[in-house]
Design a protein around this motif. Structure first.
Motif, PDB file in Angstrom:
ATOM      1  N   MET A  55       0.842  -1.200   0.000  1.00  0.00           N
ATOM      2  CA  MET A  55       0.000   0.000   0.000  1.00  0.00           C
ATOM      3  C   MET A  55       0.877   1.249   0.000  1.00  0.00           C
ATOM      4  SD  MET A  55      -3.306  -0.010   2.453  1.00  0.00           S
ATOM      5  CE  MET A  55      -2.465  -1.147   3.537  1.00  0.00           C
ATOM      6  N   ASN A  56       0.511   2.173  -0.859  1.00  0.00           N
ATOM      7  CA  ASN A  56       1.337   3.359  -1.006  1.00  0.00           C
ATOM      8  C   ASN A  56       0.760   4.519  -0.181  1.00  0.00           C
ATOM      9  OD1 ASN A  56       3.189   5.115  -2.003  1.00  0.00           O
ATOM     10  ND2 ASN A  56       2.096   5.473  -3.950  1.00  0.00           N
ATOM     11  N   ILE A  57       1.418   4.835   0.924  1.00  0.00           N
ATOM     12  CA  ILE A  57       0.933   5.959   1.734  1.00  0.00           C
ATOM     13  C   ILE A  57       1.670   7.223   1.289  1.00  0.00           C
ATOM     14  CG2 ILE A  57       0.681   6.910   4.074  1.00  0.00           C
ATOM     15  CD1 ILE A  57       0.322   4.120   5.115  1.00  0.00           C
ATOM     16  N   ILE A  58       0.886   8.194   0.848  1.00  0.00           N
ATOM     17  CA  ILE A  58       1.489   9.434   0.328  1.00  0.00           C
ATOM     18  C   ILE A  58       1.445  10.491   1.432  1.00  0.00           C
ATOM     19  CG2 ILE A  58       1.298  11.198  -1.501  1.00  0.00           C
ATOM     20  CD1 ILE A  58      -0.428   9.151  -3.055  1.00  0.00           C
ATOM     21  N   SER A  59       2.518  11.244   1.581  1.00  0.00           N
ATOM     22  CA  SER A  59       2.476  12.312   2.592  1.00  0.00           C
ATOM     23  C   SER A  59       2.162  13.653   1.919  1.00  0.00           C
ATOM     24  CB  SER A  59       3.782  12.361   3.385  1.00  0.00           C
ATOM     25  OG  SER A  59       4.852  12.455   2.507  1.00  0.00           O
ATOM     26  N   ASN A  60       1.631  14.544   2.721  1.00  0.00           N
ATOM     27  CA  ASN A  60       1.300  15.916   2.273  1.00  0.00           C
ATOM     28  C   ASN A  60       0.450  15.929   0.999  1.00  0.00           C
ATOM     29  OD1 ASN A  60       2.731  16.933   4.433  1.00  0.00           O
ATOM     30  ND2 ASN A  60       4.652  16.744   3.288  1.00  0.00           N
ATOM     31  N   TYR A  61      -0.745  15.400   1.141  1.00  0.00           N
ATOM     32  CA  TYR A  61      -1.619  15.229  -0.035  1.00  0.00           C
ATOM     33  C   TYR A  61      -2.682  16.336  -0.080  1.00  0.00           C
ATOM     34  CZ  TYR A  61      -4.230  12.769  -3.610  1.00  0.00           C
ATOM     35  OH  TYR A  61      -4.854  12.435  -4.774  1.00  0.00           O
ATOM     36  N   PRO A  62      -2.835  17.039  -1.213  1.00  0.00           N
ATOM     37  CA  PRO A  62      -3.805  18.148  -1.296  1.00  0.00           C
ATOM     38  C   PRO A  62      -5.247  17.636  -1.390  1.00  0.00           C
ATOM     39  CG  PRO A  62      -2.659  17.879  -3.381  1.00  0.00           C
ATOM     40  CD  PRO A  62      -2.074  16.859  -2.454  1.00  0.00           C
ATOM     41  N   MET A  63      -6.054  17.970  -0.420  1.00  0.00           N
ATOM     42  CA  MET A  63      -7.437  17.465  -0.387  1.00  0.00           C
ATOM     43  C   MET A  63      -8.330  18.130  -1.432  1.00  0.00           C
ATOM     44  SD  MET A  63      -7.542  14.956   1.502  1.00  0.00           S
ATOM     45  CE  MET A  63      -9.299  14.735   1.560  1.00  0.00           C
ATOM     46  N   ALA A  64      -7.871  19.256  -1.987  1.00  0.00           N
ATOM     47  CA  ALA A  64      -8.648  19.889  -3.060  1.00  0.00           C
ATOM     48  C   ALA A  64      -8.842  18.910  -4.219  1.00  0.00           C
ATOM     49  CB  ALA A  64      -7.921  21.147  -3.540  1.00  0.00           C
ATOM     50  N   LYS A  65      -7.865  17.995  -4.397  1.00  0.00           N
ATOM     51  CA  LYS A  65      -7.948  17.018  -5.497  1.00  0.00           C
ATOM     52  C   LYS A  65      -9.022  15.963  -5.265  1.00  0.00           C
ATOM     53  CE  LYS A  65      -4.209  15.049  -7.269  1.00  0.00           C
ATOM     54  NZ  LYS A  65      -2.843  14.488  -7.342  1.00  0.00           N
ATOM     55  N   GLU A  66      -9.409  15.773  -4.009  1.00  0.00           N
ATOM     56  CA  GLU A  66     -10.282  14.646  -3.664  1.00  0.00           C
ATOM     57  C   GLU A  66     -11.668  15.072  -3.197  1.00  0.00           C
ATOM     58  OE1 GLU A  66      -9.381  11.480  -4.197  1.00  0.00           O
ATOM     59  OE2 GLU A  66      -7.403  12.136  -4.881  1.00  0.00           O
ATOM     60  N   THR A  67     -11.939  16.366  -3.191  1.00  0.00           N
ATOM     61  CA  THR A  67     -13.253  16.815  -2.720  1.00  0.00           C
ATOM     62  C   THR A  67     -13.943  17.618  -3.827  1.00  0.00           C
ATOM     63  OG1 THR A  67     -12.228  18.766  -1.746  1.00  0.00           O
ATOM     64  CG2 THR A  67     -12.604  16.919  -0.264  1.00  0.00           C
ATOM     65  N   THR A  68     -15.264  17.525  -3.871  1.00  0.00           N
ATOM     66  CA  THR A  68     -15.993  18.202  -4.948  1.00  0.00           C
ATOM     67  C   THR A  68     -16.000  19.731  -4.760  1.00  0.00           C
ATOM     68  OG1 THR A  68     -18.061  17.799  -3.781  1.00  0.00           O
ATOM     69  CG2 THR A  68     -17.479  16.225  -5.504  1.00  0.00           C
ATOM     70  N   PHE A  69     -15.625  20.197  -3.564  1.00  0.00           N
ATOM     71  CA  PHE A  69     -15.486  21.646  -3.364  1.00  0.00           C
ATOM     72  C   PHE A  69     -14.240  22.170  -4.068  1.00  0.00           C
ATOM     73  CE2 PHE A  69     -18.322  23.461   0.071  1.00  0.00           C
ATOM     74  CZ  PHE A  69     -18.552  24.629  -0.623  1.00  0.00           C
ATOM     75  N   LYS A  70     -13.294  21.257  -4.335  1.00  0.00           N
ATOM     76  CA  LYS A  70     -12.048  21.567  -5.049  1.00  0.00           C
ATOM     77  C   LYS A  70     -11.238  22.658  -4.349  1.00  0.00           C
ATOM     78  CE  LYS A  70     -13.651  20.232  -9.665  1.00  0.00           C
ATOM     79  NZ  LYS A  70     -14.894  19.598  -9.320  1.00  0.00           N
ATOM     80  N   CYS A  71     -11.252  22.608  -3.016  1.00  0.00           N
ATOM     81  CA  CYS A  71     -10.406  23.537  -2.279  1.00  0.00           C
ATOM     82  C   CYS A  71     -10.080  22.911  -0.923  1.00  0.00           C
ATOM     83  CB  CYS A  71     -11.085  24.896  -2.103  1.00  0.00           C
ATOM     84  SG  CYS A  71     -12.609  24.877  -1.166  1.00  0.00           S
ATOM     85  N   GLY A  72      -9.255  23.580  -0.154  1.00  0.00           N
ATOM     86  CA  GLY A  72      -8.950  23.075   1.187  1.00  0.00           C
ATOM     87  C   GLY A  72      -7.488  22.721   1.356  1.00  0.00           C
ATOM     88  N   GLY A  73      -7.164  22.264   2.562  1.00  0.00           N
ATOM     89  CA  GLY A  73      -5.766  22.064   2.955  1.00  0.00           C
ATOM     90  C   GLY A  73      -5.185  20.711   2.569  1.00  0.00           C
ATOM     91  N   ILE A  74      -4.073  20.422   3.221  1.00  0.00           N
ATOM     92  CA  ILE A  74      -3.250  19.256   2.903  1.00  0.00           C
ATOM     93  C   ILE A  74      -3.464  18.183   3.976  1.00  0.00           C
ATOM     94  CG2 ILE A  74      -0.801  18.532   2.692  1.00  0.00           C
ATOM     95  CD1 ILE A  74      -1.331  20.559   0.566  1.00  0.00           C
ATOM     96  N   ALA A  75      -3.607  16.934   3.546  1.00  0.00           N
ATOM     97  CA  ALA A  75      -3.671  15.841   4.533  1.00  0.00           C
ATOM     98  C   ALA A  75      -2.253  15.353   4.793  1.00  0.00           C
ATOM     99  CB  ALA A  75      -4.515  14.702   3.992  1.00  0.00           C
ATOM    100  N   LYS A  76      -1.968  15.081   6.064  1.00  0.00           N
ATOM    101  CA  LYS A  76      -0.608  14.648   6.396  1.00  0.00           C
ATOM    102  C   LYS A  76      -0.269  13.358   5.643  1.00  0.00           C
ATOM    103  CE  LYS A  76       2.414  14.348  10.346  1.00  0.00           C
ATOM    104  NZ  LYS A  76       2.501  14.305  11.796  1.00  0.00           N
TER     105      LYS A  76
END
Ligand SMILES: Cc1cc2nc3c(=O)[nH]c(=O)nc-3n(C[C@H](O)[C@H](O)[C@H](O)COP(=O)(O)OP(=O)(O)OC[C@H]3O[C@@H](n4cnc5c(N)ncnc54)[C@H](O)[C@@H]3O)c2cc1C
Length: 280
Positions: free
Chosen positions: A1-22
């Motif tokens: 399983m590939n755990i990615i660090s510092n991932y932008p949540m704007a890419k994964e939410t339909t609001f297309k904005c927001g911060g970074i997941a650790k």
């Protein structure tokens, strides 16, 4: 399983904005989902379906986001439709039409995953997803267990599954005519596209209804339609929605939510409750 660090949540939410997941991970199957949950017992994690009710605070999320997007198997089993939690409702509606099964047409256009839709009991036009659930496979303390429909409570945008990661759902639908199912799906889809601002990022209705009180109606009555903070705007098309009109930040959206709540509280005494989930 590939755990990615510092991932932008704007890419994964339909609001297309927001911060970074650790950290961010896409689980691939039952085993990897179970393993990651076991590893994260007592640690901060967020299960993400299609991100259509989720906004990540600009400060970011100091935990692990577990995306279910890859859990998208769907099949028939003894007359029931079995979906992994990451199946989106467009794919489920397509499968139902192909298999001449009716009942869920009203959901065409809701950009949800099955896991998110069951967890929140998504609904519209007086229907909700929970009505069709026969059983659900969830994780509890890292182990799988099946809950039958009589062990689950569904209410308005509520289910008693809130604290259970959902892996799989069994739905029961009636037999129908394929052409009628497709016509109804198109009918509801068109109804949504003409009444909702699908062309912009959003998370659907920001606030829950409160009994007979419909937040969009009060927002409209108080003249708040079109009010902006930064790049976020109260939609003209459906003022229960806030839209990402122009590179909004999560703070723009949150400030606009607070502005609506305060204005409505001061002018009507009504306290609105958010339907949107803010990761923080
Ligand atoms: C244009 C638009 C129109 C919409 N129209 C409607 C509508 O008509 N009716 C309606 O009800 N909603 C609507 N929504 C909102 C949204 O689609 C629903 O709330 C949906 O249920 C969210 O599903 P999701 O998979 O995107 O959830 P996410 O945003 O990914 O997650 C929402 C919640 O579900 C939890 N969750 C997700 N997957 C799982 C899982 N596998 N196990 C346990 N918990 C899980 C998350 O942790 C979170 O608490 C709309 C949204 C948009 C953008």
């Amino acid at each position: 399983m590939n755990i990615i660090s510092n991932y932008p949540m704007a890419k994964e939410t339909t609001f297309k904005c927001g911060g970074i997941a650790k950290w961010f991970v896409e689980v691939q199957d039952l085993t990897s989902f179970a393993n990651i949950l076991k590893l994260h017992t007592n640690k901060l994690y967020y299960i993400l379906g299609n991100g259509s009710k989720t906004l990540c605070n600009d400060k970011g999320y100091n935990g692990l986001v577990i995306s279910t997007k890859k859990l998208n198997n769907i099949c028939l089993e003894n007359g029931l439709v079995v979906c992994e939690c990451g199946v989106n409702l467009f794919a489920l509606n397509h499968f139902l039409a192909e298999n001449c099964l009716k009942g869920l047409e009203w959901s065409q256009g809701i950009p949800a995953s099955v896991g998110g839709a069951v967890n929140m009991n998504a609904g519209s036009f007086e229907y909700s997803v929970g009505q069709f659930v026969e059983k659900v496979e969830v994780f509890e303390n890292g182990e799988c267990k099946i809950l039958n429909k009589n062990q689950i409570n569904f209410g308005y945008r509520f289910s008693s599954l809130k604290n259970f990661p959902i892996f799989r759902v069994w739905f029961k639908f009636e037999k129908g005519e394929k052409s009628e199912i497709l016509d109804l799906q198109n009918y509801y889809f068109n109804k949504k596209t003409t009444s909702q601002p699908m062309e912009f990022g959003s998370a659907g209705s920001i606030f829950k209804r409160k009994g007979d009180i419909i937040p969009a109606k009060i927002i409209d009555k108080l003249g708040l339609k079109g009010v902006k903070i930064g790049g976020a705007e109260i939609s003209y098309k459906h003022c229960g929605f806030i839209v990402n009109k122009n590179n909004a930040t999560a703070s723009d959206v949150i400030n606009l939510i607070n502005l609506i709540k305060t204005t409505i509280k001061n002018k009507t005494g009504i306290e609105l409750e958010e339907e949107i989930i803010i990761m923080e």
